[in-house]
Design a protein around this motif. Structure first.
Motif, PDB file in Angstrom:
ATOM      1  N   ALA A 129       0.818  -1.213   0.000  1.00 46.41           N
ATOM      2  CA  ALA A 129       0.000   0.000   0.000  1.00 46.41           C
ATOM      3  C   ALA A 129       0.853   1.266   0.000  1.00 46.41           C
ATOM      4  CB  ALA A 129      -0.929  -0.005   1.208  1.00 46.41           C
ATOM      5  N   PRO A 130       0.564   2.190  -0.935  1.00 46.82           N
ATOM      6  CA  PRO A 130       1.329   3.445  -0.968  1.00 46.82           C
ATOM      7  C   PRO A 130       0.914   4.362   0.178  1.00 46.82           C
ATOM      8  CG  PRO A 130      -0.443   3.524  -2.580  1.00 46.82           C
ATOM      9  CD  PRO A 130      -0.505   2.162  -1.943  1.00 46.82           C
ATOM     10  N   ASN A 131       1.840   5.207   0.574  1.00 40.99           N
ATOM     11  CA  ASN A 131       1.557   6.099   1.692  1.00 40.99           C
ATOM     12  C   ASN A 131       2.616   7.192   1.708  1.00 40.99           C
ATOM     13  OD1 ASN A 131       0.345   7.101   3.964  1.00 40.99           O
ATOM     14  ND2 ASN A 131       1.149   5.553   5.353  1.00 40.99           N
ATOM     15  N   LEU A 132       2.263   8.363   2.194  1.00 41.97           N
ATOM     16  CA  LEU A 132       3.244   9.434   2.371  1.00 41.97           C
ATOM     17  C   LEU A 132       2.808  10.289   3.547  1.00 41.97           C
ATOM     18  CD1 LEU A 132       5.854  10.367   0.785  1.00 41.97           C
ATOM     19  CD2 LEU A 132       4.466  12.272  -0.020  1.00 41.97           C
ATOM     20  N   PHE A 133       3.693  10.448   4.506  1.00 50.90           N
ATOM     21  CA  PHE A 133       3.332  11.251   5.686  1.00 50.90           C
ATOM     22  C   PHE A 133       4.542  12.026   6.188  1.00 50.90           C
ATOM     23  CE2 PHE A 133       5.148   8.059   8.606  1.00 50.90           C
ATOM     24  CZ  PHE A 133       5.058   6.905   7.832  1.00 50.90           C
ATOM     25  N   LYS A 134       4.245  13.107   6.911  1.00 49.76           N
ATOM     26  CA  LYS A 134       5.318  13.987   7.379  1.00 49.76           C
ATOM     27  C   LYS A 134       5.889  13.498   8.692  1.00 49.76           C
ATOM     28  CE  LYS A 134       3.592  18.104   5.093  1.00 49.76           C
ATOM     29  NZ  LYS A 134       2.957  19.406   5.201  1.00 49.76           N
ATOM     30  N   LEU A 135       7.210  13.578   8.810  1.00 51.73           N
ATOM     31  CA  LEU A 135       7.872  13.348  10.088  1.00 51.73           C
ATOM     32  C   LEU A 135       8.310  14.712  10.610  1.00 51.73           C
ATOM     33  CD1 LEU A 135      10.126  10.244   9.216  1.00 51.73           C
ATOM     34  CD2 LEU A 135       7.877  10.235  10.293  1.00 51.73           C
ATOM     35  N   SER A 136       9.253  14.716  11.527  1.00 56.19           N
ATOM     36  CA  SER A 136       9.735  15.960  12.111  1.00 56.19           C
ATOM     37  C   SER A 136      10.374  16.874  11.052  1.00 56.19           C
ATOM     38  CB  SER A 136      10.760  15.606  13.185  1.00 56.19           C
ATOM     39  OG  SER A 136      11.267  16.780  13.756  1.00 56.19           O
ATOM     40  N   GLY A 137      10.123  18.161  11.152  1.00 55.16           N
ATOM     41  CA  GLY A 137      10.759  19.149  10.281  1.00 55.16           C
ATOM     42  C   GLY A 137      10.485  18.896   8.813  1.00 55.16           C
ATOM     43  N   SER A 138      11.569  18.816   8.021  1.00 53.50           N
ATOM     44  CA  SER A 138      11.412  18.686   6.571  1.00 53.50           C
ATOM     45  C   SER A 138      11.467  17.228   6.110  1.00 53.50           C
ATOM     46  CB  SER A 138      12.512  19.504   5.881  1.00 53.50           C
ATOM     47  OG  SER A 138      13.771  19.177   6.443  1.00 53.50           O
ATOM     48  N   ARG A 139      11.344  16.311   7.036  1.00 46.98           N
ATOM     49  CA  ARG A 139      11.459  14.890   6.668  1.00 46.98           C
ATOM     50  C   ARG A 139      10.110  14.242   6.409  1.00 46.98           C
ATOM     51  NH1 ARG A 139      16.971  13.618   9.984  1.00 46.98           N
ATOM     52  NH2 ARG A 139      18.085  15.069   8.660  1.00 46.98           N
TER      53      ARG A 139
END
Ligand SMILES: [Zn+2]
Length: 332
Positions: free
Chosen positions: A149-159
């Motif tokens: 399953a595709p996914n994209l999420f934000k971590l800390s700062g610009s990561r």
């Protein structure tokens, strides 16, 4: 940039069946180039004419395909065996949600008797919840492809984290570079290649037909800043990596020098990458027809080929500026 990347990350496009993601990228880049077309193998090519009389041919390549699986056998209970497409990390792929092209969901799991040490492709199957072979075949046929399953999420700062960042991030960088260029000095081909994960096949045919003078592949690379990983002089967030070598290519010093110079001129931080293993489209670009001056940009990436690939968007932004800089540099 997160929104732009997510648009390109979500469509399914396992090796050999990239038409879904190709359509999305074609729509994104079309307003910024003269011509967009697919070749017989499926590569998506966006062309922008350079100014002047006899401009040199500059080719960029980023692969659209992602690693995945193809249904190869369905047993009487409805469990589906799958053939792999690309370099699967079976530890990372264990117990993940998979989605077939028609939307059917399943879970990819190893046989119960298998211990983690013995994870092998042939010990894996997909459970779509079917009660029998007949039931399963209503939704999945032999030859149907699926991906984790595709996914994209934000971590800390610009990561950011997710999949398949390999190599939709490179695709997004090509699109963003096309948007950023002020004036094209060279005939420029933005090529979104197919079947990289199964043996850099799309780069071979597209470079052969374009016969570029200069070429740059953009792909994910390694990172050496995680706990107890192999020594590698590349850190997440310290800048885009200009490749010097990997297992399949030694980059042309002219291209390496040019990219370093553009980076220095434009204040873009960069690192130099030397990978012991792996390979990218670059090796085929370099060897196509009579050969060309080829190099590569690598996005420093942690946990490649897993469902949680991690990158730093600041590295990505720098890479886009180098690509745009190459388009604006008159090549001889
Ligand atoms: Zn890749």
């Amino acid at each position: 940039m997160f929104t732009e990347l997510k648009k390109i990350v979500m469509p399914i496009g396992v090796s050999g069946d990239e038409s879904g993601v190709s359509a999305v990228i074609a729509a994104e880049i079309a307003p910024y180039v003269d011509k967009v077309y697919n070749d017989a193998l499926g590569n998506l090519i966006a062309f922008k004419k350079g100014k002047g009389k006899k401009p040199k041919k500059l080719m960029f390549a980023a692969h659209m395909d992602e690693i995945g699986f193809m249904a190869s056998f369905i047993d009487e209970k409805g469990f589906i065996r799958v053939s792999r497409l690309g370099g699967i990390n079976y530890t990372a792929a264990a117990f993940t949600e998979v989605i077939f092209k028609n939307g059917t969901k399943g879970v990819l799991v190893p046989e119960a008797r298998i211990t983690q040490r013995d994870y092998r492709p042939e010990n894996y199957y997909v459970d779509i919840g079917a009660k029998s072979r007949k039931d399963a075949m209503r939704r999945v046929k032999i030859g149907d492809t699926c991906h984790v399953a595709p996914n994209l999420f934000k971590l800390s700062g610009s990561r950011v984290a997710g999949r398949p960042i390999d190599d939709r991030i490179g695709c997004m960088m090509l699109v963003e570079a096309a948007k950023a260029v002020k004036e094209y000095e060279n005939d420029t081909y933005f090529v979104f290649t197919v079947q990289e994960e199964v043996g850099v096949r799309g780069a071979k045919t597209s470079a052969f037909s374009i016969t570029p003078d200069y070429a740059v592949a953009v792909d994910i690379g390694g990172a050496g800043d995680m706990p107890s990983c192999a020594p590698l002089a590349v850190n997440l967030g310290d800048g885009i990596a200009i490749k010097l070598k990997d297992a399949m290519v030694i980059c042309n010093p002219v291209m390496v020098g040019m990219m370093k110079e553009i980076a220095a001129d434009r204040g873009v931080p960069y690192q130099l990458e030397i990978l012991e293993g792996g390979g990218t489209d670059t090796c085929m670009l370099q060897q196509a027809a009579g050969g060309c001056i080829a190099g590569a940009l690598s996005v420093p990436t942690r946990y490649g080929h897993s469902a949680v690939e991690v990158i730093d968007m600041n590295d990505v932004a720098g890479g886009i500026r180098i690509l745009a800089g190459l388009c604006e540099t008159k090549l001889n």
